[in-house]
Design a protein around this motif. Structure first.
Motif, PDB file in Angstrom:
ATOM      1  N   MET A   1      50.779  43.028  39.763  1.00 52.56           N
ATOM      2  CA  MET A   1      51.197  42.850  41.154  1.00 52.56           C
ATOM      3  C   MET A   1      50.268  43.602  42.103  1.00 52.56           C
ATOM      4  N   ALA A   2      49.896  44.826  41.684  1.00 47.93           N
ATOM      5  CA  ALA A   2      49.000  45.609  42.543  1.00 47.93           C
ATOM      6  C   ALA A   2      47.655  44.909  42.710  1.00 47.93           C
ATOM      7  N   LEU A   3      47.204  44.198  41.657  1.00 49.05           N
ATOM      8  CA  LEU A   3      45.915  43.494  41.745  1.00 49.05           C
ATOM      9  C   LEU A   3      45.997  42.364  42.776  1.00 49.05           C
ATOM     10  N   VAL A   4      47.111  41.627  42.772  1.00 52.94           N
ATOM     11  CA  VAL A   4      47.286  40.542  43.755  1.00 52.94           C
ATOM     12  C   VAL A   4      47.324  41.138  45.161  1.00 52.94           C
ATOM     13  N   HIS A   5      48.107  42.210  45.297  1.00 51.54           N
ATOM     14  CA  HIS A   5      48.227  42.833  46.618  1.00 51.54           C
ATOM     15  C   HIS A   5      46.869  43.347  47.087  1.00 51.54           C
ATOM     16  N   ASN A   6      46.094  43.944  46.178  1.00 47.41           N
ATOM     17  CA  ASN A   6      44.758  44.431  46.561  1.00 47.41           C
ATOM     18  C   ASN A   6      43.901  43.283  47.088  1.00 47.41           C
ATOM     19  N   CYS A   7      43.945  42.133  46.402  1.00 46.04           N
ATOM     20  CA  CYS A   7      43.166  40.957  46.841  1.00 46.04           C
ATOM     21  C   CYS A   7      43.590  40.533  48.245  1.00 46.04           C
ATOM     22  N   ILE A   8      44.897  40.499  48.468  1.00 51.10           N
ATOM     23  CA  ILE A   8      45.421  40.056  49.766  1.00 51.10           C
ATOM     24  C   ILE A   8      44.977  41.027  50.864  1.00 51.10           C
ATOM     25  N   ILE A   9      45.071  42.317  50.566  1.00 56.44           N
ATOM     26  CA  ILE A   9      44.677  43.330  51.563  1.00 56.44           C
ATOM     27  C   ILE A   9      43.185  43.200  51.883  1.00 56.44           C
ATOM     28  N   ARG A  10      42.366  43.053  50.830  1.00 56.67           N
ATOM     29  CA  ARG A  10      40.918  42.911  51.069  1.00 56.67           C
ATOM     30  C   ARG A  10      40.609  41.651  51.868  1.00 56.67           C
ATOM     31  N   ALA A  11      41.277  40.544  51.517  1.00 59.55           N
ATOM     32  CA  ALA A  11      41.019  39.275  52.214  1.00 59.55           C
ATOM     33  C   ALA A  11      41.385  39.400  53.693  1.00 59.55           C
ATOM     34  N   LEU A  12      42.556  39.987  53.968  1.00 67.25           N
ATOM     35  CA  LEU A  12      42.978  40.107  55.372  1.00 67.25           C
ATOM     36  C   LEU A  12      42.092  41.101  56.124  1.00 67.25           C
ATOM     37  N   ASN A  13      41.676  42.174  55.465  1.00 61.09           N
ATOM     38  CA  ASN A  13      40.740  43.103  56.118  1.00 61.09           C
ATOM     39  C   ASN A  13      39.433  42.394  56.460  1.00 61.09           C
ATOM     40  N   GLY A 200      33.861  36.716  51.926  1.00 59.75           N
ATOM     41  CA  GLY A 200      34.603  37.562  50.991  1.00 59.75           C
ATOM     42  C   GLY A 200      34.038  38.966  50.859  1.00 59.75           C
ATOM     43  N   SER A 201      34.902  39.905  50.448  1.00 59.19           N
ATOM     44  CA  SER A 201      34.495  41.308  50.302  1.00 59.19           C
ATOM     45  C   SER A 201      33.868  41.598  48.937  1.00 59.19           C
ATOM     46  N   VAL A 202      33.893  40.578  48.056  1.00 55.73           N
ATOM     47  CA  VAL A 202      33.357  40.721  46.696  1.00 55.73           C
ATOM     48  C   VAL A 202      32.517  39.470  46.410  1.00 55.73           C
ATOM     49  N   GLY A 203      31.398  39.653  45.691  1.00 56.32           N
ATOM     50  CA  GLY A 203      30.566  38.501  45.360  1.00 56.32           C
ATOM     51  C   GLY A 203      31.148  37.732  44.176  1.00 56.32           C
ATOM     52  N   PHE A 204      30.607  36.562  43.897  1.00 57.14           N
ATOM     53  CA  PHE A 204      31.075  35.808  42.730  1.00 57.14           C
ATOM     54  C   PHE A 204      30.721  36.522  41.421  1.00 57.14           C
ATOM     55  N   ASP A 205      29.872  37.570  41.521  1.00 55.77           N
ATOM     56  CA  ASP A 205      29.573  38.377  40.334  1.00 55.77           C
ATOM     57  C   ASP A 205      30.643  39.448  40.101  1.00 55.77           C
ATOM     58  N   GLY A 206      31.628  39.541  41.034  1.00 53.79           N
ATOM     59  CA  GLY A 206      32.715  40.504  40.856  1.00 53.79           C
ATOM     60  C   GLY A 206      32.444  41.867  41.474  1.00 53.79           C
ATOM     61  N   PHE A 207      31.245  42.065  42.053  1.00 52.35           N
ATOM     62  CA  PHE A 207      30.913  43.364  42.637  1.00 52.35           C
ATOM     63  C   PHE A 207      31.231  43.392  44.139  1.00 52.35           C
ATOM     64  N   PRO A 208      31.851  44.486  44.614  1.00 50.51           N
ATOM     65  CA  PRO A 208      32.119  44.609  46.059  1.00 50.51           C
ATOM     66  C   PRO A 208      30.801  44.547  46.834  1.00 50.51           C
ATOM     67  N   ARG A 209      30.868  44.028  48.030  1.00 49.60           N
ATOM     68  CA  ARG A 209      29.652  43.918  48.845  1.00 49.60           C
ATOM     69  C   ARG A 209      29.997  44.188  50.309  1.00 49.60           C
ATOM     70  N   GLU A 210      28.962  44.458  51.091  1.00 55.15           N
ATOM     71  CA  GLU A 210      29.147  44.653  52.530  1.00 55.15           C
ATOM     72  C   GLU A 210      29.579  43.330  53.146  1.00 55.15           C
ATOM     73  N   LEU A 211      30.482  43.398  54.110  1.00 53.64           N
ATOM     74  CA  LEU A 211      30.854  42.187  54.842  1.00 53.64           C
ATOM     75  C   LEU A 211      29.641  41.748  55.661  1.00 53.64           C
ATOM     76  N   ARG A 212      29.394  40.447  55.671  1.00 57.37           N
ATOM     77  CA  ARG A 212      28.163  39.962  56.308  1.00 57.37           C
ATOM     78  C   ARG A 212      28.265  39.828  57.820  1.00 57.37           C
ATOM     79  N   PHE A 213      29.496  39.721  58.345  1.00 54.09           N
ATOM     80  CA  PHE A 213      29.646  39.427  59.777  1.00 54.09           C
ATOM     81  C   PHE A 213      30.465  40.528  60.460  1.00 54.09           C
ATOM     82  N   ARG A 214      29.849  41.701  60.557  1.00 55.05           N
ATOM     83  CA  ARG A 214      30.542  42.835  61.169  1.00 55.05           C
ATOM     84  C   ARG A 214      30.004  43.133  62.565  1.00 55.05           C
ATOM     85  N   GLY A 215      29.048  42.356  63.044  1.00 59.40           N
ATOM     86  CA  GLY A 215      28.460  42.613  64.349  1.00 59.40           C
ATOM     87  C   GLY A 215      27.429  43.730  64.260  1.00 59.40           C
ATOM     88  N   GLU A 216      27.105  44.302  65.408  1.00 57.81           N
ATOM     89  CA  GLU A 216      26.072  45.354  65.474  1.00 57.81           C
ATOM     90  C   GLU A 216      26.523  46.584  64.705  1.00 57.81           C
TER      91      GLU A 216
END
Ligand SMILES: [Fe+2]
Length: 216
Positions: A1-13, A200-216
């Motif tokens: 359950m925590a894994l699903v919630h983590n995904c949801i939190i990351r997606a909404l962030n 997405g906050s994670v690449g298809f390789d499963g590694f977290p990555r910087e968000l690409r559209f954060r502005g300046e």
């Protein structure tokens, strides 16, 4: 359950932080990404209310045991629904996408949602008082299979791939809970709509990555 919630939190962030910086040429893709997050969360809560919670109450013989969680769902439902409706209108061209408006609509539900996503975990842990008669692991897996199986493999399910950190806790968790060969195929499917999943906050390789559209 925590894994699903983590995904949801990351997606909404990822939506909240990037929405104000999305250029018109990316609106269509971003709306599709937002709707995948919306639909994934809706499906998760539907699965809990229609299957997971009733099963727990049936096995423990304690009707109303999970009512607190359902009430928390209701606390953010109208704001969450308004955001989803607005996204659908933006997708159909009935209204124009606006990043600031997206954030304002999210402000109406993210606080009670965040409280709920945190609170639900201890309520599940407290069920250990019922001992081995309540096999939460199997119930949780059955719910996960049902919910994930009902999502579109190309338009919704990838939201979980691009927001699940494979390195979390040393990489001991395999999520979504599907066999590795199937996961591999679905990851390739996800790339068919790659333009949606670049947010997405994670690449298809499963590694977290910087968000690409954060502005300046
Ligand atoms: Fe949940």
């Amino acid at each position: 359950m925590a894994l699903v919630h983590n995904c949801i939190i990351r997606a909404l962030n990822s939506i909240y932080l990037q929405a104000p910086h999305i250029q018109p040429s990316d609106h269509k893709s971003f709306i599709a990404y937002c709707l995948a997050a919306h639909d994934g969360l809706q499906a998760h809560h539907d699965g809990e209310e229609e299957f997971f919670f009733p099963k727990i109450e049936h096995i423990t013989g304690r009707k109303g045991l999970m009512d607190g969680n359902v009430q928390q769902h209701e606390a953010f439902h109208s704001g969450f629904h308004a955001w989803g409706q607005w996204l659908q209108d933006a997708r159909s061209g009935k209204t124009e996408f606006d990043g600031e408006k997206c954030v304002a609509l999210m402000d109406a539900f993210v606080a009670p949602l965040s409280t709920h996503l945190a609170d639900e975990i201890p309520t599940l842990l407290a069920l250990s008082q019922f001992g081995a008669s309540l096999d939460l692991k199997s119930l949780s897996k059955a719910e996960g299979d049902k919910v994930m199986g009902g999502l579109s493999k190309t338009a919704q399910l990838p939201i979980f791939f691009v927001n699940h950190d494979e390195t979390f806790e040393g990489g001991i968790h395999s999520f979504p809970p599907i066999p590795p060969p199937v996961k591999w195929v679905l990851r390739q499917c996800g790339r068919w709509n790659a333009d949606w999943w670049k947010f997405g906050s994670v690449g298809f390789d499963g590694f977290p990555r910087e968000l690409r559209f954060r502005g300046e």
